[in-house]
Scaffold this motif. Structure first.
Motif, PDB file in Angstrom:
ATOM      1  N   ASN A  52       8.229  10.110  -2.276  1.00  0.00           N
ATOM      2  CA  ASN A  52       7.576   8.829  -2.520  1.00  0.00           C
ATOM      3  C   ASN A  52       7.990   7.815  -1.455  1.00  0.00           C
ATOM      4  O   ASN A  52       9.181   7.542  -1.267  1.00  0.00           O
ATOM      5  N   CYS A  53       7.014   7.259  -0.762  1.00  0.00           N
ATOM      6  CA  CYS A  53       7.313   6.370   0.359  1.00  0.00           C
ATOM      7  C   CYS A  53       7.981   5.071  -0.092  1.00  0.00           C
ATOM      8  O   CYS A  53       8.692   4.440   0.693  1.00  0.00           O
ATOM      9  N   ILE A  54       7.774   4.663  -1.335  1.00  0.00           N
ATOM     10  CA  ILE A  54       8.469   3.476  -1.845  1.00  0.00           C
ATOM     11  C   ILE A  54       9.967   3.736  -1.860  1.00  0.00           C
ATOM     12  O   ILE A  54      10.781   2.913  -1.417  1.00  0.00           O
ATOM     13  N   LEU A  55      10.329   4.893  -2.366  1.00  0.00           N
ATOM     14  CA  LEU A  55      11.738   5.263  -2.486  1.00  0.00           C
ATOM     15  C   LEU A  55      12.439   5.288  -1.135  1.00  0.00           C
ATOM     16  O   LEU A  55      13.450   4.605  -0.919  1.00  0.00           O
ATOM     17  N   MET A  56      11.903   6.058  -0.205  1.00  0.00           N
ATOM     18  CA  MET A  56      12.535   6.160   1.106  1.00  0.00           C
ATOM     19  C   MET A  56      12.506   4.827   1.851  1.00  0.00           C
ATOM     20  O   MET A  56      13.427   4.488   2.594  1.00  0.00           O
ATOM     21  N   VAL A  97     -10.009   1.710  -9.449  1.00  0.00           N
ATOM     22  CA  VAL A  97      -9.276   0.765 -10.306  1.00  0.00           C
ATOM     23  C   VAL A  97      -8.172   0.080  -9.511  1.00  0.00           C
ATOM     24  O   VAL A  97      -7.970  -1.137  -9.626  1.00  0.00           O
ATOM     25  N   VAL A  98      -7.453   0.838  -8.687  1.00  0.00           N
ATOM     26  CA  VAL A  98      -6.418   0.238  -7.841  1.00  0.00           C
ATOM     27  C   VAL A  98      -7.040  -0.783  -6.889  1.00  0.00           C
ATOM     28  O   VAL A  98      -6.483  -1.869  -6.668  1.00  0.00           O
ATOM     29  N   TYR A 146       5.887  -0.884  -9.029  1.00  0.00           N
ATOM     30  CA  TYR A 146       5.088   0.344  -8.933  1.00  0.00           C
ATOM     31  C   TYR A 146       4.591   0.767 -10.317  1.00  0.00           C
ATOM     32  O   TYR A 146       3.419   1.105 -10.509  1.00  0.00           O
ATOM     33  N   GLY A 147       5.502   0.711 -11.303  1.00  0.00           N
ATOM     34  CA  GLY A 147       5.156   1.152 -12.657  1.00  0.00           C
ATOM     35  C   GLY A 147       4.080   0.313 -13.320  1.00  0.00           C
ATOM     36  O   GLY A 147       3.230   0.846 -14.051  1.00  0.00           O
ATOM     37  N   MET A 197       0.824  -1.221   0.000  1.00  0.00           N
ATOM     38  CA  MET A 197       0.000   0.000   0.000  1.00  0.00           C
ATOM     39  C   MET A 197       0.856   1.269   0.000  1.00  0.00           C
ATOM     40  O   MET A 197       0.563   2.242   0.690  1.00  0.00           O
ATOM     41  N   LEU A 198       1.924   1.265  -0.785  1.00  0.00           N
ATOM     42  CA  LEU A 198       2.798   2.423  -0.898  1.00  0.00           C
ATOM     43  C   LEU A 198       2.645   3.059  -2.281  1.00  0.00           C
ATOM     44  O   LEU A 198       2.353   2.384  -3.255  1.00  0.00           O
ATOM     45  N   GLY A 199       2.852   4.364  -2.371  1.00  0.00           N
ATOM     46  CA  GLY A 199       2.842   5.036  -3.655  1.00  0.00           C
ATOM     47  C   GLY A 199       1.482   5.213  -4.285  1.00  0.00           C
ATOM     48  O   GLY A 199       1.380   5.502  -5.475  1.00  0.00           O
ATOM     49  N   ILE A 200       0.415   5.053  -3.511  1.00  0.00           N
ATOM     50  CA  ILE A 200      -0.933   5.135  -4.074  1.00  0.00           C
ATOM     51  C   ILE A 200      -1.276   6.565  -4.483  1.00  0.00           C
ATOM     52  O   ILE A 200      -1.982   6.777  -5.482  1.00  0.00           O
ATOM     53  N   CYS A 201      -0.773   7.556  -3.770  1.00  0.00           N
ATOM     54  CA  CYS A 201      -1.119   8.958  -4.075  1.00  0.00           C
ATOM     55  C   CYS A 201      -0.764   9.315  -5.519  1.00  0.00           C
ATOM     56  O   CYS A 201      -1.571   9.907  -6.241  1.00  0.00           O
ATOM     57  N   SER A 202       0.446   8.973  -5.949  1.00  0.00           N
ATOM     58  CA  SER A 202       0.842   9.294  -7.316  1.00  0.00           C
ATOM     59  C   SER A 202       0.066   8.470  -8.330  1.00  0.00           C
ATOM     60  O   SER A 202      -0.146   8.907  -9.467  1.00  0.00           O
ATOM     61  N   ALA A 203      -0.374   7.285  -7.922  1.00  0.00           N
ATOM     62  CA  ALA A 203      -1.196   6.473  -8.824  1.00  0.00           C
ATOM     63  C   ALA A 203      -2.517   7.167  -9.136  1.00  0.00           C
ATOM     64  O   ALA A 203      -3.100   6.978 -10.203  1.00  0.00           O
TER      65      ALA A 203
END
Length: 210
Positions: A113-117, A192-193, A143-144, A27-33
């Motif tokens: 991005n929380c995935i990155l950190m 959709v997510v 993520y992509g 459940m990371l990176g959802i905001c940018s999605a």
């Protein structure tokens, strides 16, 4: 591939593509999605940008991990990430200006991005550069993949196009077909997510909550 990668390295690279996907499992990176998937093209560019930044940030932090004082490690990570994001942003402005404008501030927000950190803290600080690179590539692509799937359906159903090209025949519109305008709104990205998460967990019973 067997000669180039050990079983552990295969797991590091391929795990985030499905079984341990950062978006649908962690459940990371959802905001940018939600923000960059109204069209497929910016979703692809964002996916590639994040993959490049995560992979090389992982490598750099892994290379210098033994020289970073613990009390300033977050600051060092942010400096490395900010430098890489700046390079990516300038590259996009130079070679893909229209897409850069569509992505607007969201390229800069890769820094947060929380995935990155999360990968820098959880993996790069404790592993060698090659494994860290594979981890960055795997998580970036994981993520992509989600961004591209969401962008595909939102643009197809919301605009009738893919990558800006009309794919729904004009005849369909003459017969009464209408694009679903709701698909280009941010809440539909979340729906959709959610569907992707439901399908993913349906096929991975061990991820289901008891």
């Amino acid at each position: 591939m067997g000669k180039l990668f050990s079983n552990k390295q295969k797991s590091i690279l391929l795990g985030p593509l499905s079984k341990n996907n950062p978006v649908v499992v962690q459940m990371l990176g959802i905001c940018s999605a939600l923000a960059v998937t109204a069209k497929l093209e910016p979703a692809i560019v964002m996916a590639l940008s994040v993959t490049v930044v995560v992979a090389f940030a992982n490598v750099i932090i892994s290379l210098i991990r033994n020289t970073i004082p613990s009390r300033i490690r977050i600051i060092v990570q942010l400096v490395v990430v900010a430098a890489l994001v700046t390079i990516v942003s300038e590259f996009l402005k130079a070679y893909a200006y229209d897409v850069s404008k569509q992505l607007s501030v969201f390229v800069g927000l890769i820094i947060t991005n929380c995935i990155l950190m999360g990968r820098l803290e959880a993996f790069a600080l404790a592993n060698n550069p090659w494994d860290s690179f594979l981890d960055g590539v795997g998580n970036g692509l994981g993520y992509g993949i989600i961004l591209i799937i969401v962008g595909f359906f939102r643009e197809l159903l919301g605009s009738g196009t893919l990558l800006g090209f009309q794919v729904i025949p004009e005849k369909f519109y003459e017969w009464g077909y209408v694009n679903n305008g709701l698909m280009i709104l941010p809440p539909m990205a979340l729906i959709v997510v959610a569907i992707i998460i439901w399908v993913h967990r349906s096929y991975n019973a061990d991820l289901q909550e008891k």
